[in-house]
Structure formats: structure tokens, C-alpha cells
Scaffold this active site. Sequence first.
Site, mmCIF file in Angstrom:
data_model
loop_
_atom_site.group_PDB
_atom_site.id
_atom_site.type_symbol
_atom_site.label_atom_id
_atom_site.label_comp_id
_atom_site.label_asym_id
_atom_site.label_seq_id
_atom_site.Cartn_x
_atom_site.Cartn_y
_atom_site.Cartn_z
ATOM 1 N N LYS A 112 49.371 37.379 44.056
ATOM 2 C CA LYS A 112 49.533 37.372 44.764
ATOM 3 C C LYS A 112 51.237 36.922 44.448
ATOM 4 O O LYS A 112 52.233 37.256 44.352
ATOM 5 C CB LYS A 112 49.449 36.667 46.383
ATOM 6 N N LYS A 196 41.178 47.193 43.160
ATOM 7 C CA LYS A 196 40.763 47.229 44.979
ATOM 8 C C LYS A 196 41.977 47.740 45.366
ATOM 9 O O LYS A 196 42.621 47.327 45.281
ATOM 10 C CB LYS A 196 40.085 45.573 45.046
ATOM 11 N N LYS A 199 46.433 47.412 50.742
ATOM 12 C CA LYS A 199 47.273 47.689 51.715
ATOM 13 C C LYS A 199 48.705 47.554 51.233
ATOM 14 O O LYS A 199 49.993 48.666 51.713
ATOM 15 C CB LYS A 199 46.890 47.337 53.051
HETATM 16 P P1 TYM Z 1 42.853 40.702 54.260
HETATM 17 O O1 TYM Z 1 43.850 41.170 55.760
HETATM 18 O O2 TYM Z 1 43.359 41.477 53.315
HETATM 19 O O3 TYM Z 1 41.197 41.570 54.825
HETATM 20 C C1 TYM Z 1 40.580 41.956 55.957
HETATM 21 C C2 TYM Z 1 39.250 42.894 55.921
HETATM 22 O O4 TYM Z 1 38.717 43.434 54.473
HETATM 23 C C3 TYM Z 1 38.069 42.254 53.093
HETATM 24 N N1 TYM Z 1 39.044 43.752 52.408
HETATM 25 C C4 TYM Z 1 37.992 44.675 51.870
HETATM 26 N N2 TYM Z 1 36.183 44.486 51.714
HETATM 27 C C5 TYM Z 1 36.450 45.516 50.878
HETATM 28 N N3 TYM Z 1 36.940 45.796 49.632
HETATM 29 C C6 TYM Z 1 38.306 46.480 49.909
HETATM 30 N N4 TYM Z 1 38.947 46.964 49.220
HETATM 31 C C7 TYM Z 1 39.164 45.007 50.803
HETATM 32 N N5 TYM Z 1 40.279 44.803 51.229
HETATM 33 C C8 TYM Z 1 39.919 44.051 52.018
HETATM 34 C C9 TYM Z 1 38.832 41.509 53.346
HETATM 35 O O5 TYM Z 1 38.098 41.037 52.241
HETATM 36 C C10 TYM Z 1 39.063 40.721 54.785
HETATM 37 O O6 TYM Z 1 37.616 40.467 55.118
HETATM 38 N N6 TYM Z 1 42.531 35.743 54.760
HETATM 39 C C11 TYM Z 1 41.947 37.165 54.828
HETATM 40 C C12 TYM Z 1 42.564 37.105 56.709
HETATM 41 C C13 TYM Z 1 42.117 35.558 57.152
HETATM 42 C C14 TYM Z 1 40.046 35.465 57.316
HETATM 43 C C15 TYM Z 1 39.814 34.102 58.005
HETATM 44 C C16 TYM Z 1 39.408 36.492 57.671
HETATM 45 C C17 TYM Z 1 42.359 35.114 57.098
HETATM 46 N N7 TYM Z 1 41.637 33.637 58.137
HETATM 47 C C18 TYM Z 1 39.189 33.920 57.886
HETATM 48 C C19 TYM Z 1 37.955 35.301 57.548
HETATM 49 C C20 TYM Z 1 38.422 34.243 58.148
HETATM 50 C C21 TYM Z 1 42.685 38.691 54.299
HETATM 51 O O7 TYM Z 1 43.528 38.311 54.212
HETATM 52 O O8 TYM Z 1 41.858 39.617 55.091
#
Ligand code: TYM
Length: 332
Positions: A112, A196, A199
Site C-alpha cells: 500500500k 487479488k 476496490k
Molecule cells: P478490507 O476492508 O480490505 O476487506 C474486508 C474483508 O474482505 C476480504 N477481502 C477479500 N477476500 C477474498 N478475496 C478478495 N479479493 C478480497 N478482498 C477483500 C478481506 O480479507 C476482509 O476480510 N484490515 C481489514 C479490516 C479489519 C479487520 C479488523 C478484519 C480491521 N480490523 C479486525 C478482521 C478483524 C481490511 O482492510 O479489510
Amino acid sequence: MKKIVFSGVQPTGNLHLGNYLGALKNFVSLQHEAECIYCVVDLHAITTFQDPKTLRSNIFETTAAFIASGIDDSKNIIFNQSSVSGHAELSWILSCVSRMGWLNRMTQFKDKAGKDKEKASVGLYIYPNLMAADILLYKATHVPVGADQKQHLELSRDIAQKFNNDFKVRNFFPIPEPLIPKNISRVMSLRDGTKKMSKSEESDYSRINLSDNPDLISKKIKKAKTDSGNIPDNIKELEKRSEAFNLLNIYSEIVGQKLEKALNEMSGKDFSFLKDKLSEVLVEKICPIGKKMDKLMQDKSHLENIIKKGTEKANIKAEENIKKIREIIGFV
Ligand code: TYM
């Protein structure tokens, strides 16, 4: 030990099929077996600059996505992170437990921050500590996430372990288990099967958004990158062809079939056959979610109420744990 589920999604717009298959779908099934806490992680979102008006709208949209996917807000806690101050407080405490060496290994920061990491925010660097705080604040035992969050989860486990050891409070923080989908842990881009689905990817044609209409879904799947061969008849061969593998994986996950079975149905056919079928099932599965999100977005006060109710419940749990954490540390 009581099973407590926690997970979060960033309100940064463009929620897509990867978010759904990697996270939201599991959020929904877990609500039948455990106490679940699902958070719109707005403090995480601001690690990169967010326009305030857009952020506000995205917080509502992510809340709407939770509900539209099937999470029952009367049985689970749905809220936004910044409304519960315990997240920021514990994040600081855990930043004093976490080690620089551990954070330096985080690949997502490197991705990032890009080449010019001197210009990345400090928040982006310590973001995994905040993620550990989110989970440990509720003493969560299980965390449903996609594979891209695995390394952050491992860090959360190390932080929990070190806190328990440093303060000699064995088992105070449970060591959280990641729950990563077995079949499709990483949904890949429709334009490049080695990247992957994300967004932040510039091309909208790289992903299926939860808000896409049937026409757009069909167009995106039609344009999805494939190779020149037919669909193979065995998984070993399929795995070598990243785009074909991704499309078949998505198909089998959406229809709820084993990959082998989906492959049997498709082997020897050309990609247009798979693409037609895939569009059909995606439209059937994703469009109702998008429509429901749309409807929910027209009633912000309803969404506000859901967040308010969730925040109250989350705050009670967080305060109880924070009080104990303050005592353990020695704060007066
Ligand atoms: P974020 O907002 O990027 O994504 C949310 C969830 O979607 C999953 N995800 C995917 N899974 C499979 N294939 C993909 N291409 C894909 N893109 C996104 C992510 O793995 C995630 O589960 N840091 C985290 C948010 C967070 C969090 C937490 C999660 C903050 N605190 C505590 C669990 C526990 C994030 O940026 O997810």
C-alpha cells in the site's frame, strides 16, 4: 471458552465479490453459531485520506452491505469503530506491546505504501496494531477474513501472546483463530488472475461490485481475461491457468458446489459457456444484495439507528474489558 466472532470491513467504497465471498458470506453463516460483532472500520479507512462526505456515505453503505448480505442486526452487533473509543485506546496500548520488527514484516504495508513509503501515514504503518486492538477489545476467539488478512491475524496472535506473557496474565486475551474460506480464500481480479480483486484497482472491469446491475455483471464477465485453451478436465491443470482457475472457483463457490464437480460440468467446453453460466448465477446471487443495499441507503435514519444500537452494545463490552486492561497495566 465461549466463541466470540469479530470482523471488520473498511468503508472505502466499491464493495465487491471478493469482500462477499472472502468475508460477508461467512459473517452470515457464523451468526447461527456464535455471538458475532461486525464492525465498519472507519478508523482504518482514514489511514489514507478520505473525503469526509464520501466517508460518511461509505460508512452507511458498508452497514447496508452487512444487512443486505443477511446479517441480522437484532441478533448481532453492527457498529462503526470510531464510535467506540476503546478501539483507539487499546490500539495505543498494544502499539507499546507490538514490535517494530513485527510491523516491518507486514507485506500489505509495503504494497500500500508503494515506493515512497516515507510519505505513507504513520497510521498506515501501525494499522495492524489497531486491527489487533479491534479483535482483542472484545476478546474475540474467531475472526472470519479473506486470505489477504492472514498475516495481520498472525500479528494479532503474537501481540495477544506477548501481552499475556509480559503482564503474567495467562489466557487473558484468547489467541484469535482466523477463519479463512477453504475453497476461495482470495478472489482474483477479472483482468489479471495473479492479482487479488480489489476496490482500489483502477479498472472497474477488474471486479464485480455488489452494486452492479445485471447488464454490467454480464459485460464484465464477458470481458474477463481468459486464455486460448478449452476448460481442462483436472484441477492440477486448472491451477496452472490463473484466470480459468479464478472463474471456476467463483462459479463453484456461488453455486455451492465442490470445484471438482463444477469442473466436471465445464471440462472440454469453451470459456463462453462458463461465462454465460457464471453471469447467470452471479446476477441471481449478487443483484438482490445490491438492490437491498440501494433500498437501505434511501433510509439513512434506519441505518443510523442500527449503528447506534450496535454501538451501545459494543461499548458496554469494550468498557468492561478496557477496565480490566487498565488495571492489569497499572493505570490508576
Ligand atoms: P478490507 O476492508 O480490505 O476487506 C474486508 C474483508 O474482505 C476480504 N477481502 C477479500 N477476500 C477474498 N478475496 C478478495 N479479493 C478480497 N478482498 C477483500 C478481506 O480479507 C476482509 O476480510 N484490515 C481489514 C479490516 C479489519 C479487520 C479488523 C478484519 C480491521 N480490523 C479486525 C478482521 C478483524 C481490511 O482492510 O479489510
